[in-house]
Design a protein around this motif. Structure first.
Motif, PDB file in Angstrom:
ATOM      1  N   TRP A 242       1.050  -1.181  -0.090  1.00 59.38           N
ATOM      2  CA  TRP A 242      -0.003   0.065  -0.086  1.00 59.38           C
ATOM      3  C   TRP A 242       0.808   1.385  -0.007  1.00 59.38           C
ATOM      4  O   TRP A 242       1.862   1.468   0.824  1.00 59.38           O
TER       5      TRP A 242
ATOM      6  N   ASN B 204      -3.341   5.244   0.360  1.00 55.19           N
ATOM      7  CA  ASN B 204      -4.655   4.422   0.077  1.00 55.19           C
ATOM      8  C   ASN B 204      -4.704   3.494  -1.197  1.00 55.19           C
ATOM      9  O   ASN B 204      -5.732   3.155  -1.334  1.00 55.19           O
ATOM     10  N   GLN B 205      -3.608   3.513  -1.912  1.00 53.53           N
ATOM     11  CA  GLN B 205      -3.446   2.677  -3.143  1.00 53.53           C
ATOM     12  C   GLN B 205      -2.735   1.438  -3.000  1.00 53.53           C
ATOM     13  O   GLN B 205      -1.806   1.295  -2.115  1.00 53.53           O
ATOM     14  N   ARG B 206      -3.273   0.340  -3.427  1.00 53.92           N
ATOM     15  CA  ARG B 206      -2.650  -1.061  -3.358  1.00 53.92           C
ATOM     16  C   ARG B 206      -2.153  -1.541  -4.640  1.00 53.92           C
ATOM     17  O   ARG B 206      -2.785  -1.430  -5.472  1.00 53.92           O
TER      18      ARG B 206
ATOM     19  N   SER C 253      -5.430   7.520   8.841  1.00 53.59           N
ATOM     20  CA  SER C 253      -5.770   7.374   7.529  1.00 53.59           C
ATOM     21  C   SER C 253      -4.400   7.241   6.717  1.00 53.59           C
ATOM     22  O   SER C 253      -3.292   7.813   6.919  1.00 53.59           O
ATOM     23  N   PHE C 254      -4.497   6.319   5.495  1.00 56.85           N
ATOM     24  CA  PHE C 254      -3.341   6.206   4.620  1.00 56.85           C
ATOM     25  C   PHE C 254      -3.657   7.312   3.483  1.00 56.85           C
ATOM     26  O   PHE C 254      -2.818   7.415   2.795  1.00 56.85           O
ATOM     27  N   ALA C 255      -4.582   8.046   3.354  1.00 59.26           N
ATOM     28  CA  ALA C 255      -5.036   9.276   2.584  1.00 59.26           C
ATOM     29  C   ALA C 255      -4.070  10.399   2.802  1.00 59.26           C
ATOM     30  O   ALA C 255      -3.758  10.433   4.096  1.00 59.26           O
TER      31      ALA C 255
ATOM     32  N   ASP D 126     -10.335   6.153   3.264  1.00 58.62           N
ATOM     33  CA  ASP D 126     -10.159   4.724   3.784  1.00 58.62           C
ATOM     34  C   ASP D 126     -10.638   4.567   5.303  1.00 58.62           C
ATOM     35  O   ASP D 126     -10.644   5.583   6.120  1.00 58.62           O
TER      36      ASP D 126
END
Length: 475
Positions: free
Chosen positions: A125, A128-130, A289-291, A323
Motif C-alpha cells: 500500500w 491508500n492505493q494498493r 488514515s493512509f490518505a 479509507d
C-alpha cells in the motif's frame, strides 16, 4: 417629468414631442433570495508532464482530465480525484503550483529478503492505493522486487511516488517535492512464507513547500466559496487565512471558507489549529488514515459544497473515497469532544464502514484577547453570515442602483432589507426577525454625504446537534 413615486431612467424629462413612451424597469423583477451554489477551488502541486501551466485555474470534470492537465500522480491530480469521488456533481476548479526551486522530495526504501517457500501474494500500500504481486513457490526476493517495480511503470501510473530498482531494493520517491511527501504512508503484507519485507512507515526527507500566495492572488477575483488546502502546516494555512480575510472582507465581499486534512495525532492537530484560529478554516481529523492530508482536504471540501443550505449542519455526511483506519486509530468519543473544543473537525467510521463527519467546526476558538469564544464554533455560522450579506446586497443593488438620497430613502432601504430577512426566516436561515426588527437601522452618515449606514441583526439558525432526554421509570 417629476413624480413623487415614479422615477424614469431612460425617458428624458425634456421630451416635448407628443407620444406614448414606456421603458422597462427590471429592478423589481427579482423578489426571491439568491441561489447558493458552492464552487470549490483545489490548489495542488503539478508535474512538468502536465499540460496546464502553473498559476492558471481551470475547471476540471474528471479524474482523467486532471491527470492530463497536472500530471498523473501529481498532488493536484490526486486532490481533484478525491474531490470528484466524494462529490461527482461538484463545480471544481484546480490551480497548479510548481515545486519550490529548493525543495527536496521525500523518499524511502523497500527491501525484501529470503525466498518464497510457498505460493501467495505480496501486497504493498502506498497511501491508500494498493499493488498485489503474485508469488510462486521458490521465487526469490529479487524476482518479486522486479515484478513490483514493473507494476509501477505498466499498470499503476497514478501513484504519488515513482520507483527505481537498484542494489536489491526499490527506492520510492514522492513525485512532488516538499514536506507533503512525508505524509505518504507505506505498509505491506505477504501471504507467501519465506519472504521478509522492510520499509519505513512513511516516506521521509521531504522539505521546502511552495509559496501559495501567487496562486491565491491569481484567483482572488474568481469568487470560489470553498478552497481545499494542499498542505496541513502553519505557514501555508496562515497564507490561506490572510487570503480568506481579504476576499471575504467588507470591501471585496466574496465570502469563502477553506478546508484542510489531518491524519495525525490529536495533540499535533489541535496545536496546529491554535496557530490558525480562523472562523473560515476547518480541518478534518482522520487519524490513522493512509490518505494524504491533501486528499482528506479535497474530499471534505467536496462534501461541504454538496450542502447549499448554509445553516444546515454537515453531521453524518459521508466523505466517499476515504479509507477506514485500523481499529486502534479510530477516534473515541472523548477524543472527539476534545477535538471539537479545540477547533478540529473529527471524522468517524459509521455503519457500513462509511467515513463521515461528526460535526464541522472552524479552527476559531479564542478572541483577540485570548478568551474562549464560541461565536464562530460551527462552520455553518460563517457560511450563514456570508449568505445573509449576499442576499441583502443583491436586493439593495437591484432596487437602488442609482437612486437619490432623500428623507424617504432610508425607509425604502429598511423595507427591502426587512423583506429579505423575513424570507431568510422562511427558509430557516435566520430566526426571530420580528423580535429583532427594531434593531434594523438605516440612517444617514453624519460625516459622509451620500452615505447610508445600515445595521442588520442576524439571529442565525443553529444546527441541531444534541437531544438530551430523561427516561422516568414507573413501576
Amino acid at each position: 417629468m417629476a413624480s413623487q413615486h415614479i422615477n424614469f431612467d431612460t425617458i428624458p424629462a425634456s421630451t416635448r414631442k407628443p407620444g406614448h413612451y414606456y421603458e422597462f424597469n427590471t429592478r423589481l423583477a427579482v423578489r426571491t433570495l439568491p441561489g447558493n451554489p458552492q464552487r470549490v477551488l483545489v490548489i495542488g502541486q503539478r508535474l512538468a508532464s502536465g499540460s496546464q501551466p502553473a498559476l492558471q485555474a481551470v475547471d476540471v470534470f474528471s479524474d482523467a482530465k486532471a491527470a492530463q492537465l497536472f500530471g498523473q500522480g501529481s498532488q493536484a491530480h490526486l486532490m481533484a480525484r478525491a474531490a470528484i469521488v466524494a462529490n461527482p456533481y461538484l463545480q471544481l476548479s484546480v490551480i497548479g503550483v510548481d515545486d519550490a526551486p529548493a525543495s527536496i522530495a521525500a523518499s524511502g526504501k523497500l527491501k525484501l529478503e529470503g525466498s518464497a517457500s510457498s505460493a501467495g501474494v505480496f501486497s504493498l500500500w502506498v497511501g491508500n492505493q494498493r499493488i498485489d504481486i503474485g508469488v510462486a513457490n521458490g521465487d526469490s526476493a529479487a524476482k518479486v522486487l522486479q515484478s513490483l517495480h514493473a507494476v509501477f511503470y505498466t499498470r499503476i501510473a497514478d501513484f504519488p511516488v515513482s520507483a527505481s530498482l537498484e542494489n536489491g531494493s526499490i527506492t520510492l520517491s514522492a513525485r512532488n517535492k516538499g514536506s507533503q511527501g512525508n505524509g505518504i504512508r507505506l505498509r505491506s503484507q505477504c501471504t507467501a512464507t519465506g519472504l521478509l519485507a522492510s520499509h519505513p512507515a512513511n516516506l521521509t526527507g521531504g522539505s521546502v513547500d511552495p509559496d501559495l500566495r501567487p496562486a491565491l492572488a491569481a484567483v482572488a477575483a474568481a469568487g470560489h466559496q470553498i478552497i481545499a488546502s494542499p498542505l496541513a502546516e502553519a505557514e501555508a494555512l496562515q497564507q490561506l487565512r490572510q487570503h480568506l480575510e481579504f476576499v471575504s472582507g467588507p470591501m471585496e465581499q466574496r465570502g469563502a471558507i477553506a478546508t484542510a486534512g489531518w491524519p495525525g495525532s490529536l495533540a499535533t492537530g489541535t496545536a496546529l489549529m491554535a496557530q490558525i484560529n480562523s472562523g473560515r478554516i476547518s480541518m478534518a481529523w482522520h487519524r490513522g488514515s493512509f490518505a494524504l492530508p491533501c486528499e482528506i482536504a479535497a474530499g471534505y471540501a467536496a462534501v461541504a459544497a454538496s450542502e447549499e443550505d448554509p445553516a444546515r449542519p454537515l453531521n453524518t455526511l459521508e466523505i466517499k473515497g476515504l479509507d477506514v483506519p485500523p481499529l486502534a486509530d479510530q477516534t473515541m468519543r472523548t477524543e472527539q469532544e476534545n477535538a471539537l473544543y479545540n477547533g478540529l473537525t473529527p471524522l468517524e467510521v459509521g455503519p457500513g464502514g462509511r467515513v463521515q463527519i461528526v460535526r464541522a467546526v472552524s479552527s476559531y476558538t479564542r478572541d483577540a484577547q485570548g478568551v474562549e469564544d464560541e461565536a464562530l464554533l460551527d462552520l455553518t455560522t460563517i457560511r450563514t453570515l456570508d449568505y445573509v450579506r449576499r442576499a441583502c446586497r443583491q436586493r439593495t443593488t437591484q432596487r437602488f442602483p442609482r437612486d437619490k438620497l432623500s428623507e424617504r430613502t432610508p425607509d425604502k432601504v429598511r423595507s427591502e432589507i426587512l423583506d429579505v430577512l423575513y424570507k431568510l426566516e422562511e427558509l430557516e436561515i435566520l430566526e426571530a426577525v420580528d423580535a429583532n426588527k427594531d434593531g434594523v437601522l438605516v440612517e444617514r452618515d453624519q460625516q459622509n454625504v451620500g452615505w447610508l449606514c445600515v445595521r442588520i441583526p442576524a439571529d442565525v439558525v443553529n444546527g441541531l446537534h444534541v437531544i438530551a432526554g430523561r427516561i422516568d421509570l414507573l413501576l
